[in-house]
Design a protein around this motif. Structure first.
Motif, mmCIF file in Angstrom:
data_model
loop_
_atom_site.group_PDB
_atom_site.id
_atom_site.type_symbol
_atom_site.label_atom_id
_atom_site.label_comp_id
_atom_site.label_asym_id
_atom_site.label_seq_id
_atom_site.Cartn_x
_atom_site.Cartn_y
_atom_site.Cartn_z
ATOM 1 N N UNK A 72 8.101 3.373 -18.180
ATOM 2 C CA UNK A 72 8.142 3.285 -19.634
ATOM 3 C C UNK A 72 6.603 3.838 -20.193
ATOM 4 N N UNK A 73 5.727 3.499 -19.474
ATOM 5 C CA UNK A 73 4.403 3.877 -19.727
ATOM 6 C C UNK A 73 3.919 5.626 -19.638
ATOM 7 N N UNK A 74 4.996 6.188 -19.036
ATOM 8 C CA UNK A 74 4.747 7.707 -18.795
ATOM 9 C C UNK A 74 4.265 7.949 -17.773
ATOM 10 N N UNK A 75 3.727 7.139 -16.844
ATOM 11 C CA UNK A 75 3.234 7.216 -15.298
ATOM 12 C C UNK A 75 4.584 7.352 -14.555
ATOM 13 N N UNK A 76 4.251 7.861 -13.158
ATOM 14 C CA UNK A 76 5.592 7.942 -12.206
ATOM 15 C C UNK A 76 5.220 7.055 -11.111
ATOM 16 N N UNK A 77 6.297 5.870 -10.771
ATOM 17 C CA UNK A 77 6.120 5.180 -9.966
ATOM 18 C C UNK A 77 6.805 5.967 -8.468
ATOM 19 N N UNK A 78 5.934 5.966 -7.571
ATOM 20 C CA UNK A 78 6.355 6.766 -6.104
ATOM 21 C C UNK A 78 6.641 5.402 -5.040
ATOM 22 N N UNK A 79 7.586 5.525 -4.400
ATOM 23 C CA UNK A 79 7.677 4.786 -3.258
ATOM 24 C C UNK A 79 7.507 5.445 -1.975
ATOM 25 N N UNK A 80 6.680 5.267 -1.228
ATOM 26 C CA UNK A 80 6.346 5.960 -0.066
ATOM 27 C C UNK A 80 5.824 7.356 -0.503
ATOM 28 N N UNK A 126 0.876 -1.336 0.010
ATOM 29 C CA UNK A 126 0.072 -0.222 0.063
ATOM 30 C C UNK A 126 1.056 1.295 0.055
ATOM 31 N N UNK A 127 2.205 1.158 -0.212
ATOM 32 C CA UNK A 127 2.988 2.414 -0.191
ATOM 33 C C UNK A 127 3.781 2.597 -1.205
ATOM 34 N N UNK A 128 3.333 1.880 -2.480
ATOM 35 C CA UNK A 128 3.964 2.218 -3.690
ATOM 36 C C UNK A 128 2.986 2.469 -4.648
ATOM 37 N N UNK A 129 3.030 3.703 -5.396
ATOM 38 C CA UNK A 129 1.772 3.829 -6.245
ATOM 39 C C UNK A 129 2.455 4.207 -7.634
ATOM 40 N N UNK A 130 1.318 4.281 -8.599
ATOM 41 C CA UNK A 130 1.637 4.559 -10.116
ATOM 42 C C UNK A 130 0.655 5.749 -10.169
ATOM 43 N N UNK A 131 1.149 6.831 -10.747
ATOM 44 C CA UNK A 131 0.272 8.226 -11.088
ATOM 45 C C UNK A 131 0.755 9.026 -12.115
ATOM 46 N N UNK A 132 -0.070 9.919 -12.440
ATOM 47 C CA UNK A 132 0.646 10.938 -13.377
ATOM 48 C C UNK A 132 1.750 11.896 -12.725
ATOM 49 N N UNK A 133 1.802 12.027 -11.323
ATOM 50 C CA UNK A 133 2.571 12.854 -10.964
ATOM 51 C C UNK A 133 3.203 12.140 -9.619
#
Lengths: 287, 294
Positions: free
Chosen positions: A247-255, A228-235
């Motif tokens: 590679x899809x253009x989305x930003x992967x965020x850890x925490x 629940x702490x790793x997200x994929x989104x536009x920003x």
């Protein structure tokens, strides 16, 4: 099931610098991954377990022998363990076979026939059978790394300690090594920076930082710490430990606090490791 | 559990291995080939050299001893690297050191052959104009030849082993061998004079030589101070001390006992060195006979 190796209140200091803080730990059959940043104390921990280095304090048991008690016990333990150091300087002028044959003599393989058969066996295990007569200096970096691993496999040790064994190996060789290690019956302890190796191979993960074990559990348990702490989104998420554009253009965020329209994704071992590191840095007051 | 086959001793296996490695060293074969060529020259009296008998053993000392220093240094570094590559092995550094030391049987064997050739040559056709000074027996000459040739052929590699244990740096063997040769040359007359009694503390010296004491063209055979029999014992003690000191480097060895043995050997070497200086000729004896062809 008894422990193959155990540390009991073991610490190691180099002068005033503490490389390993007082640690108590048991290793049993299976593959154990040791993760940690550079300078965390991984190599020192492995050298302590391999009997190459004496501890400053504490007791180390290896294959039933208290290696801190006497030289005789260290010798008994060395007969039952294999160790592949992180950096290996090979002797000059030796062939791959000659090097392994010499190490086999140092591991007390006295009968020539049996020794040569064992050398050929481990050369085949690391896919160097056809390079047996080649001088070590003419082998590629990856082949030399495999040769270093091969020497640790001589005699099928109860405890196999590998310090960053996959460094310099190509993906095919890494997969081959994983296959080899997963087939071994004893205890295998691997220090690595490759979280992929840990997720695909290890039954248990130890995360070490600043000389102390910060996590000890299975791979699913490690992944659970990042659930629940790793997200994929536009920003990027606000306050994220790490972010990167995929590679899809989305930003992967850890925490961090996920941005709107982000979705939770399954964490990887690397994500969980980064979060653990972040917590440790916060604990130490490092920004 | 390692399926080690428990037959024979590890030291024996390793010693055989190191002997094979020594035999595989190109530098050893280079030195051996030149030594054997010189043996043929001496045996068949091809050079008609009227020089001292001591000169017969320069070849094994330089070509087996000095080059042996470089060979053994390399073998020791090779053994250390293999052990380091394995991280921690059951066989101790002490055992590896003893196995390496046992490989000196290789240059020893060649040097013994060369010594026998020199003895035969000396008896079959002694140097032209050779006059045995008073009080000198053939055994006296043989002792000098044995010390200068055979003991140096063993002592050089042992020195290489010792250096590799305590100064394992690149180029040390080459520098040491050059210094060894320079010191030896200087001690034969350049630095302290070839007749000083304390020259016997060095690894190489002459007890019998020929020089121009009578002026240009007036060469005489000269007996230098010292006792070559005791000097051979002194060199044997130094070799033993070298092995013990090399074994002492192993942190897992019984250092207290080894230090006692080393101390005993140091005392023994000093005593033998002093006795070499004081027992026998105390000053140079020049043969009154002029060597007609020197």
């Amino acid at each position: 099931m008894s422990a193959t190796a155990a540390l009991d209140g073991v610490s190691k200091k180099y002068g005033r610098a503490t490389a390993v803080q007082p640690t108590t730990l048991e290793l049993r059959a299976g593959v154990v991954g040791l993760l940690g940043p550079n300078g965390a104390g991984k190599t020192t921990m492995l050298r302590l377990l391999s009997t190459a280095l004496p501890p400053t304090k504490g007791r180390i048991m290896v294959t039933g022998f208290d290696v801190t008690e006497s030289h005789a016990n260290r010798v008994e333990a060395r007969r039952r363990l294999g160790y592949c150091p992180q950096e290996v300087t090979f002797p000059r002028g030796m062939t791959a076979f000659g090097f392994l044959d010499y190490v086999a003599v140092l591991k007390e393989w006295k009968a020539t026939g049996a020794r040569h058969a064992e050398v050929r066996r481990v050369l085949d295990l690391v896919d160097l059978g056809e390079r047996a007569t080649m001088k070590v200096s003419r082998l590629s970096g990856g082949q030399r790394r495999r040769l270093a691993i091969a020497q640790s496999l001589l005699g099928t040790p109860d405890l196999l300690i590998l310090d960053e064994p996959t460094t310099g190996l190509d993906p095919e060789q890494r997969a081959s090594l994983r296959s080899l290690l997963s087939d071994l019956a004893g205890t295998v302890l691997i220090s690595t920076h490759q979280t992929e190796d840990v997720s695909t191979l290890c039954d248990r993960v130890l995360v070490i930082d600043a000389g102390a074990i910060r996590f000890d559990g299975t791979v699913p348990e490690l992944l659970g710490t990042a659930a629940g702490r790793v997200h994929l989104g536009p920003t990027a998420a606000v306050g994220a430990v790490q972010t990167w554009k995929t590679g899809t253009g989305l930003v992967r965020s850890v925490g961090g606090q996920p941005a709107p329209d982000s979705c939770v994704v399954d964490p990887s071992v690397e994500d969980a490791y980064l979060l653990l590191r972040s917590q440790e840095r916060t604990r130490q007051g490092v920004t | 559990m390692s399926s080690t086959t428990a037959t024979g001793s590890t030291l024996r296996s390793l010693a055989r291995r190191e002997i094979r490695s020594y035999l595989g060293a190109k530098l050893f074969w280079f030195g051996t080939a030149l030594t054997l060529v010189l043996d043929v020259v001496i045996l068949f009296h091809l050079d008609n050299d009227p020089g001292s008998s001591g000169s017969y053993m320069i070849a094994p000392a330089a070509l087996l001893g000095v080059l042996g220093l470089v060979v053994m240094f390399g073998l020791t570094r090779r053994s250390d690297r293999a052990a380091e590559a394995a991280g921690a092995v059951a066989v101790s550094e002490r055992t590896r050191t003893l196995a390496l030391a046992s490989a000196t049987i290789v240059p020893f064997s060649v040097a013994i052959f060369s010594f026998v050739v020199a003895v035969v040559a000396l008896n079959v056709h002694p140097p032209a104009g050779y006059v045995v000074p008073p009080g000198i027996s053939n055994a006296y000459v043989y002792a000098q030849m044995f010390g200068d040739g055979v003991m140096c052929a063993v002592g050089g590699p042992l020195l290489g082993l010792l250096l590799a244990r305590y100064l394992p740096k690149r180029g040390v063997a080459a520098v040491a061998s050059v210094l060894l040769v320079i010191m030896t040359i200087l001690l034969q007359g350049g630095l302290v004079g070839g007749e000083q009694p304390y020259r016997v503390f060095w690894f190489w010296t002459y007890f019998l030589s020929q020089g121009s004491q009578g002026g240009p063209g007036q060469h005489h055979f000269t007996t230098h101070p010292g006792n070559p029999y005791l000097w051979v014992l002194y060199l044997v003690t130094l070799c033993a001390l070298g092995v013990v000191a090399a074994v002492l480097h192993d942190p897992d060895s019984d250092r207290a006992s080894l230090k006692r043995v080393a101390l005993g050997l140091v005392v023994g070497a000093v005593v033998l060195g002093v006795l070499t200086m004081t027992v026998g000729f105390t000053e140079s004896v020049v043969s009154p006979e002029v060597c007609p062809v020197c």
